[in-house]
Scaffold this active site. Structure first.
Site, PDB file in Angstrom:
ATOM      1  N   THR A 104      22.112   8.626 -58.881  1.00 36.78           N
ATOM      2  CA  THR A 104      23.194   7.758 -59.332  1.00 36.78           C
ATOM      3  C   THR A 104      24.092   7.333 -58.175  1.00 36.78           C
ATOM      4  OG1 THR A 104      23.207   8.706 -61.560  1.00 36.78           O
ATOM      5  CG2 THR A 104      25.227   7.627 -60.831  1.00 36.78           C
ATOM      6  N   SER A 143      19.717   0.658 -65.016  1.00 39.21           N
ATOM      7  CA  SER A 143      20.191   2.038 -64.999  1.00 39.21           C
ATOM      8  C   SER A 143      19.719   2.657 -63.689  1.00 39.21           C
ATOM      9  CB  SER A 143      19.612   2.832 -66.179  1.00 39.21           C
ATOM     10  OG  SER A 143      19.740   4.230 -65.975  1.00 39.21           O
ATOM     11  N   THR A 144      20.431   3.652 -63.219  1.00 39.35           N
ATOM     12  CA  THR A 144      19.933   4.400 -62.060  1.00 39.35           C
ATOM     13  C   THR A 144      18.500   4.870 -62.303  1.00 39.35           C
ATOM     14  OG1 THR A 144      22.101   5.164 -61.315  1.00 39.35           O
ATOM     15  CG2 THR A 144      20.213   6.532 -60.735  1.00 39.35           C
ATOM     16  N   ASN A 145      18.203   5.187 -63.568  1.00 34.42           N
ATOM     17  CA  ASN A 145      16.933   5.824 -63.882  1.00 34.42           C
ATOM     18  C   ASN A 145      15.726   4.884 -63.817  1.00 34.42           C
ATOM     19  OD1 ASN A 145      18.630   7.930 -64.305  1.00 34.42           O
ATOM     20  ND2 ASN A 145      18.506   7.872 -66.544  1.00 34.42           N
ATOM     21  N   THR A 190     -18.641  27.117 -32.835  1.00 32.19           N
ATOM     22  CA  THR A 190     -18.266  27.486 -34.202  1.00 32.19           C
ATOM     23  C   THR A 190     -17.695  28.887 -34.152  1.00 32.19           C
ATOM     24  OG1 THR A 190     -20.498  28.331 -34.647  1.00 32.19           O
ATOM     25  CG2 THR A 190     -20.052  26.038 -35.272  1.00 32.19           C
ATOM     26  N   SER A 321       7.607  24.936 -17.367  1.00 31.90           N
ATOM     27  CA  SER A 321       8.224  26.257 -17.356  1.00 31.90           C
ATOM     28  C   SER A 321       9.421  26.293 -16.421  1.00 31.90           C
ATOM     29  CB  SER A 321       7.204  27.310 -16.915  1.00 31.90           C
ATOM     30  OG  SER A 321       7.814  28.581 -16.773  1.00 31.90           O
ATOM     31  N   SER A 322      10.413  27.090 -16.808  1.00 31.23           N
ATOM     32  CA  SER A 322      11.575  27.296 -15.948  1.00 31.23           C
ATOM     33  C   SER A 322      11.357  28.446 -14.975  1.00 31.23           C
ATOM     34  CB  SER A 322      12.811  27.586 -16.813  1.00 31.23           C
ATOM     35  OG  SER A 322      12.611  28.776 -17.569  1.00 31.23           O
ATOM     36  N   LYS A 327       3.328  24.926 -13.814  1.00 28.73           N
ATOM     37  CA  LYS A 327       2.777  25.041 -15.164  1.00 28.73           C
ATOM     38  C   LYS A 327       3.073  23.766 -15.961  1.00 28.73           C
ATOM     39  CE  LYS A 327       2.365  28.472 -18.870  1.00 28.73           C
ATOM     40  NZ  LYS A 327       2.636  27.696 -20.082  1.00 28.73           N
TER      41      LYS A 327
END
Length: 476
Positions: A104, A143-145, A190, A321-322, A327
């Site tokens: 609504t 209507s909202t509906n 697999t 990476s820090s 990396k």
């Protein structure tokens, strides 16, 4: 009016002061107070805002055709809606994406913005509702509906089409890589164990098919969300709508949106049933799951660079990476994985909301809409990002892949038709225990001549169906 001025509006609960420079009104303002849930306004989903404008435009034209709305008011509403369709005033759609009331607040937000912009176009002040009212004129016969679910379905179609385009482009990217990698031999696997040889092109070709299949499934889901309940008003009985309104408004909405919409044959059922949303969510979940599986493969195949599979190289897009210099991580497949996890979670929320409906209406359509639009937007972005930032730049480590084929125990499977299963089994066991390649053992034991073995192990013979042998027939 300046931003410091206020205008007084009135609703069921009494008077309320609204900022003078906004286009929304009292109903929207109360919703802002009532639903401080996510902090995300419905404007987050422009497809929904455009769809709401399309619905209100179609309704105005229909009511004018039926003699219920004057030409002056119709023109004002239509012009305001056209502006919203073009992207204007979206910042005025401010109610939270998660809200009580079955949508609504969203419908009222649209009614008020359109009415107040229409009043400006007519030369009147915002809030001068006797001249153009959000409910009596903009929401006439509605209507909202029936407005909200119809707008959600229209908006979802816009969003699905965008996702389909992104998926089609991703399919093309995988297909191009399939051609590029067509002659590169590698081991298929697999259960993460060596299986039989294949080409990297076959592997990437399968990804193109997987994504393409789901683009087709989305097309099927679109058929279900093309059925609308506009004209059903509150519960599907059509109370307060003109007898001819439902058919005409669908005709107008088709013209406005250029979508193949149809009015549901049973509006009471259509007003309460959200099965089409559940179906669409299921297809989005399927798409997400398969995209995530593909990204899992890309991460595995590119693992390394020296201690992993190392068969392909993903384009480096940022330092990984820090603490570990040099990396580089598979960040693009990782972000797509996370989008997939979100979509699966959204599907659960949609399922619960659909199940929670009661009697003639499902009050939880806002969370359904929010979840679907979020899934669609993020999947679209994920497909675009995966294609642009990853797939198009993938390269193959050809020699490394060929060396794994040459040393793989799985190569013995290709010899089954020529030396028999029992002999092939002994070869596999001996090769594994002695760390010897299959080809060397075959030649040492005189099971095949070098010429015949070379023919059998040609890439084109290792990656296609066996044509069969008869006694005395030549090897392929």
């Amino acid at each position: 009016m300046t931003s410091t001025e206020l205008r007084r509006e009135h609703d069921l609960l009494g008077d309320y002061e609204v900022p003078g420079d906004v286009y929304y009104g009292v109903h929207t303002a109360r919703a802002l107070e009532n639903f401080p849930i996510t902090g995300t306004p419905i404007a987050r989903y422009p497809e929904l805002i455009v769809a709401l404008a399309c619905v209100k435009l179609a309704a105005a034209r229909t009511n004018h055709r039926l003699g219920l709305l004057s030409a002056e008011r119709t023109d004002a509403i239509v012009t305001a809606c056209e502006e919203i369709k073009a992207g204007k005033l979206h910042d005025q759609f401010v109610v939270d994406v998660i809200q009580g009331g079955a949508g609504t607040s969203t419908n009222m937000n649209a009614n008020e913005v359109i009415a107040n912009r229409g009043l400006e176009l007519l030369g009147h002040s915002r809030g001068d509702y006797p001249r153009l009212h959000p409910l009596e004129h903009v929401n006439l016969g509605q209507s909202t509906n029936d407005v909200y679910p119809t707008a959600v379905k229209v908006g979802l179609q816009f969003a699905v089409h965008r996702l389909q385009l992104a998926m089609t482009e991703l399919v093309s990217a995988f297909a191009e890589k399939a051609v590029e990698f067509g002659g590169h031999l590698k081991m298929g696997r697999t259960q993460l164990q060596d299986a039989v040889p294949m080409t990297l092109g076959q592997e990437f070709g399968s990804y193109a098919v997987m994504v393409g299949e789901d683009a087709d499934r989305l097309g099927e889901a679109l058929v279900l969300i093309s059925e609308i309940n506009l004209g059903g008003t509150a519960i599907g009985t059509g109370l307060n709508a003109h007898l001819d309104y439902a058919g005409l408004v669908c005709e107008e909405l088709c013209a406005v949106t250029e979508l193949p919409l149809v009015t549901a044959s049973n509006l009471v059922e259509a007003t309460q049933d959200v099965g089409a949303f559940v179906q669409l969510s299921g297809v989005l979940k399927r798409t997400a799951v398969k995209l995530s599986k593909i990204c899992n493969d890309l991460r595995l195949l590119s693992s390394g660079p020296r201690a992993g599979f190392g068969e392909i190289n993903l384009p480096p897009v940022q330092a990984g990476s820090s603490i570990m210099p040099g990396k580089v991580n598979p960040v693009i497949p990782e972000v797509v994985n996370q989008v997939a996890f979100e979509v699966v979670g959204n599907d659960i929320a949609i399922s619960m909301a659909a199940e929670g409906g009661q009697l003639q209406l499902n009050a939880f359509e806002p969370i359904i809409a929010h979840s679907l639009f979020e899934s669609l937007a993020h999947l679209t972005a994920a497909c675009d990002t995966l294609r642009r930032r990853c797939v198009v730049g993938i390269t193959a480590n050809v020699e490394h892949m060929r060396s794994t084929v040459d040393r793989s125990i799985g190569l013995v499977t290709a010899l089954n038709p020529y030396i028999g299963y029992e002999a092939a089994t002994r070869l596999a066991a001996d090769a594994l225990s002695t760390d010897t390649d299959i080809a060397s053992l075959v030649l040492d034991r005189g099971l095949l001549t070098p010429t015949d073995l070379a023919k059998i192990l040609q890439p084109e013979n290792l990656t296609r169906p066996w044509r069969g042998l008869t006694d005395g027939a030549e090897l392929p």
